[in-house]
Design an enzyme around this catalytic site. Structure first.
Site, short mmCIF file in Angstrom:
data_model
loop_
_atom_site.label_atom_id
_atom_site.label_comp_id
_atom_site.label_asym_id
_atom_site.label_seq_id
_atom_site.Cartn_x
_atom_site.Cartn_y
_atom_site.Cartn_z
N LYS A 5 0.86 -1.19 0.00
CA LYS A 5 0.00 0.00 0.00
C LYS A 5 0.89 1.24 0.00
O LYS A 5 1.78 1.38 0.84
CB LYS A 5 -0.89 -0.04 1.24
CG LYS A 5 -2.15 0.75 1.14
CD LYS A 5 -3.05 0.40 2.32
CE LYS A 5 -4.28 1.25 2.37
NZ LYS A 5 -5.01 1.03 3.61
C1 E4P Z 1 -8.38 2.04 3.54
O1 E4P Z 1 -7.57 1.25 3.12
C2 E4P Z 1 -8.23 2.76 4.82
O2 E4P Z 1 -7.58 1.91 5.72
C3 E4P Z 1 -9.56 3.11 5.45
O3 E4P Z 1 -10.65 2.69 4.68
C4 E4P Z 1 -9.64 4.47 6.01
O4 E4P Z 1 -10.89 4.63 6.62
P1 E4P Z 1 -11.21 5.80 7.65
O5 E4P Z 1 -11.49 7.04 6.89
O6 E4P Z 1 -12.44 5.33 8.37
O7 E4P Z 1 -10.02 5.93 8.56
#
Ligand code: E4P
Length: 218
Positions: free
Chosen positions: A83
């Site tokens: 990522k």
């Molecule tokens: C995606 O990969 C992120 O980890 C996640 O969806 C972020 O979500 P949030 O806005 O609830 O922190």
């Protein structure tokens, strides 16, 4: 549509593995910090529980730093997806990893132009954060629709991974808009099962069955 669990909580991941609806897992530095576990040991546990893509985020900010971290993370298991942040350095790293057939998830996408750049750099997944856009009074779902149209126009095979999902309607709307994957907190995945009429209907079926004094099925 594929469902990923957006969590670094090993108990939640175990429960999801049992339910059989979880195709993968996404983590991020905040979720890993919350778990209190060592990142690499945590990933080793997750890959044993879920036989699908597991996103592990780099924390370096330059492409060379990201690539060295990716090297270590990718060695943990073939299902690890690297990522990377949607920055010029992140996309440089994405291009280099794609050339080596290492899977990538480009994260923190908030506008369609960013998604177009990620696809050009060969990203396996693009993560538009719909909840965080809604939080600042923008339309997160419109972003999903725009990315779908752009990717279809040019035949990009980067998969749209709807992220920052807050409630079941986000999942349903993302599915309608043609997202390939939704990554959700456990609470949202569990709420997809629920409807009061399902509970009511089941209660009355059970009561009617008992009243009829039917013999047990087994
Ligand atoms: C995606 O990969 C992120 O980890 C996640 O969806 C972020 O979500 P949030 O806005 O609830 O922190």
């Amino acid at each position: 549509m594929k469902f990923f669990l957006d969590s670094a909580d090993i108990n939640e991941i175990r429960q999801m593995a049992d339910l059989g609806i979880c195709d993968g897992v996404t983590t991020n530095p905040t979720l890993v910090a919350k778990s209190g576990q060592d990142f690499k040991s945590l990933l080793n546990e997750i890959v044993r529980l879920i036989p699908g893509p597991i996103s592990a985020e780099v924390v370096g900010l330059t492409a060379p730093e990201m690539l060295s971290e990716a090297e270590v993370l990718a060695k943990i298991h073939e299902n690890i997806v690297i990522k990377l942040p949607l920055t010029p350095e992140g996309l440089k790293a994405c291009k280099a990893l794609s050339a080596r057939n290492i899977k990538t998830n480009v994260t923190l996408c908030f506008q369609a132009g960013q998604a177009l750049l990620a696809a050009k750099c060969g990203a396996t997944y693009i993560s538009p954060f719909i909840g965080r856009l809604d939080d600042v009074s923008q339309d997160g779902m419109q972003l999903i629709r725009e990315i779908r149209a752009i990717y279809d126009n040019y035949g990009y095979d980067t998969q749209i991974l709807a992220a920052s999902i807050r409630h079941p309607q986000h999942v349903i709307q993302s599915a309608l808009a043609g997202s390939d994957v939704a990554t959700c907190p456990m609470k949202v995945l569990m709420s997809l099962y629920q409807h009061p009429l399902t509970d009511k209907g089941l209660t009355s079926f059970m009561e009617d069955w008992k009243k009829a004094n039917q013999k047990p099925i087994v």
